[in-house]
Design a protein around this motif. Structure first.
Motif, short mmCIF file in Angstrom:
data_model
loop_
_atom_site.label_atom_id
_atom_site.label_comp_id
_atom_site.label_asym_id
_atom_site.label_seq_id
_atom_site.Cartn_x
_atom_site.Cartn_y
_atom_site.Cartn_z
N THR A 95 0.85 -1.19 0.00
CA THR A 95 0.00 0.00 0.00
C THR A 95 0.89 1.24 0.00
OG1 THR A 95 -0.13 -0.03 2.42
CG2 THR A 95 -1.89 -1.13 1.20
N PHE A 96 0.56 2.18 -0.88
CA PHE A 96 1.26 3.46 -0.94
C PHE A 96 0.31 4.49 -0.36
CE2 PHE A 96 2.83 7.42 -2.49
CZ PHE A 96 4.19 7.25 -2.72
N SER A 97 0.64 5.03 0.82
CA SER A 97 -0.19 6.04 1.46
C SER A 97 0.28 7.42 1.04
CB SER A 97 -0.12 5.89 2.99
OG SER A 97 -0.65 4.64 3.38
N LEU A 98 -0.65 8.23 0.59
CA LEU A 98 -0.32 9.46 -0.11
C LEU A 98 -0.29 10.66 0.84
CD1 LEU A 98 0.22 10.32 -3.05
CD2 LEU A 98 -2.22 10.82 -3.26
N LYS A 99 0.83 11.40 0.80
CA LYS A 99 0.95 12.66 1.54
C LYS A 99 0.71 13.86 0.62
CE LYS A 99 4.36 10.98 4.92
NZ LYS A 99 5.73 11.20 5.47
N GLU A 100 1.24 13.81 -0.59
CA GLU A 100 1.09 14.92 -1.53
C GLU A 100 1.11 14.38 -2.96
OE1 GLU A 100 3.31 19.15 -2.79
OE2 GLU A 100 4.11 17.89 -1.18
N ARG A 101 0.26 14.96 -3.81
CA ARG A 101 0.23 14.58 -5.22
C ARG A 101 0.34 15.83 -6.08
NH1 ARG A 101 -3.91 10.26 -7.70
NH2 ARG A 101 -2.10 8.94 -7.20
N ARG A 141 -0.93 12.70 -15.67
CA ARG A 141 0.11 12.01 -14.91
C ARG A 141 0.24 12.66 -13.54
NH1 ARG A 141 1.01 7.62 -18.07
NH2 ARG A 141 3.06 7.31 -17.12
N ALA A 142 0.91 12.00 -12.62
CA ALA A 142 1.08 12.55 -11.28
C ALA A 142 2.39 12.10 -10.67
CB ALA A 142 -0.08 12.12 -10.38
N ASP A 143 2.98 12.97 -9.87
CA ASP A 143 4.13 12.64 -9.03
C ASP A 143 3.65 12.58 -7.59
OD1 ASP A 143 5.75 12.71 -11.27
OD2 ASP A 143 6.40 14.77 -10.94
N ASP A 144 3.81 11.41 -6.96
CA ASP A 144 3.30 11.18 -5.61
C ASP A 144 4.42 11.15 -4.57
OD1 ASP A 144 0.80 10.98 -6.67
OD2 ASP A 144 0.70 8.78 -6.58
N LYS A 145 4.11 11.68 -3.39
CA LYS A 145 4.98 11.55 -2.22
C LYS A 145 4.17 10.91 -1.10
CE LYS A 145 7.95 15.58 -3.12
NZ LYS A 145 8.44 16.88 -2.58
N GLY A 146 4.75 9.90 -0.46
CA GLY A 146 4.05 9.22 0.61
C GLY A 146 4.93 8.18 1.27
N TYR A 147 4.32 7.10 1.78
CA TYR A 147 5.09 6.04 2.43
C TYR A 147 4.47 4.69 2.12
CZ TYR A 147 1.42 6.16 6.01
OH TYR A 147 0.21 6.12 6.66
N LEU A 148 5.30 3.65 2.18
CA LEU A 148 4.86 2.29 1.91
C LEU A 148 4.50 1.58 3.21
CD1 LEU A 148 7.45 1.16 -0.79
CD2 LEU A 148 5.01 1.62 -1.15
N GLY A 149 3.42 0.82 3.16
CA GLY A 149 3.02 0.04 4.33
C GLY A 149 2.76 0.91 5.54
#
Length: 250
Positions: A95-101, A141-149
């Motif tokens: 799972t990629f939890s999204l902080k900013e897109r 398209r999108a550039d994502d910032k977040g965390y895994l798991g």
């Protein structure tokens, strides 16, 4: 079609006034874009510098009034910051939890505006315009910032993701602005101005499925186990941008 039907009539009227009745031009439109994000637990990020270019046709029905139709390729988009970290599933089933897109969109835009002009003052003609933009999505398209798991402290990036299914195909918005034309040679003029654009339609599209299990749909955790289908994220945002309009009229 409108241009083709009116070219002969407009050309025949050229001798009736000092301004040509049919004018073609081309323009470039650098812009500052931002979105009014109304998604729950989300807020608009920093504005983005974008760019557009295209051609236009001006159909005059008097020295001081004209209908302007354009065809533009516009690079648009903005960023949204999420507070409760919606997620999607990666190809590796993480799972990629999204902080900013950061959204990066390509639109084919058709501006249709009414142009109100002064008489020529020296070498300058001043104008105001009011109308609408009708846009069709070509690429998303999108550039994502977040965390895994569950590793919330380790920020990772997922760049250039295809999010075409999450963005509305069509957009309609307000187009209002003002500027001036500098007639520097015969019938050739340099155009410059500023325009404000405001989208009327929510540009983000929600999943029409009951759950989210693909890597291209954002979801929220439900009360079900972590590996179960989760609820789609209801996304809402209206695009806004200000353009610097520079062009040449012939």
């Amino acid at each position: 079609i409108l241009v083709c039907l009116t070219v002969n009539v407009a050309t025949a009227q050229d001798g009736q006034g000092t301004r040509k009745k049919f004018i073609l031009g081309m323009s470039v439109t650098p812009s500052v874009d931002w979105w009014n994000a109304t998604t729950v637990d989300a807020k608009a990020g920093s504005p983005k510098i974008k760019f557009g270019y295209g051609v236009m046709a001006e159909l005059g029905f008097g020295d001081n009034y004209a209908l302007v139709i354009g065809l533009e390729h516009r690079l648009t988009g903005a960023s949204i910051e999420f507070n409760d970290y919606p997620h999607y599933f990666t190809e590796e089933a993480d799972t990629f939890s999204l902080k900013e897109r950061n959204y990066k969109l390509d639109h084919v835009n058709i501006p249709l505006t009414l142009k109100l002009m002064t008489n020529q003052i020296g070498y300058f003609t001043y104008f105001g315009k009011f109308g609408v933009d009708v846009s069709v999505l070509a690429r998303a398209r999108a550039d994502d910032k977040g965390y895994l798991g569950n590793d919330i402290d380790n920020t990772v990036e997922s760049n250039d993701r295809n999010i075409y299914s999450e963005v509305s195909m069509f957009e309609i918005g307000l187009n209002v602005g003002a500027g001036a034309e500098w007639n520097f040679s015969g019938s050739t003029s340099l155009l410059f101005g500023v325009s404000y654009h405001h989208g009327f339609i929510d540009i983000l599209r929600d999943s029409d499925k009951d759950g989210v299990r693909t890597d291209q749909e954002l979801g929220r955790w439900s009360d079900a186990p972590i590996n179960s289908i989760t609820r789609p994220l209801e996304q809402k945002a209206n695009p806004q941008y200000v353009t610097l309009d520079v062009g040449v009229l012939f």
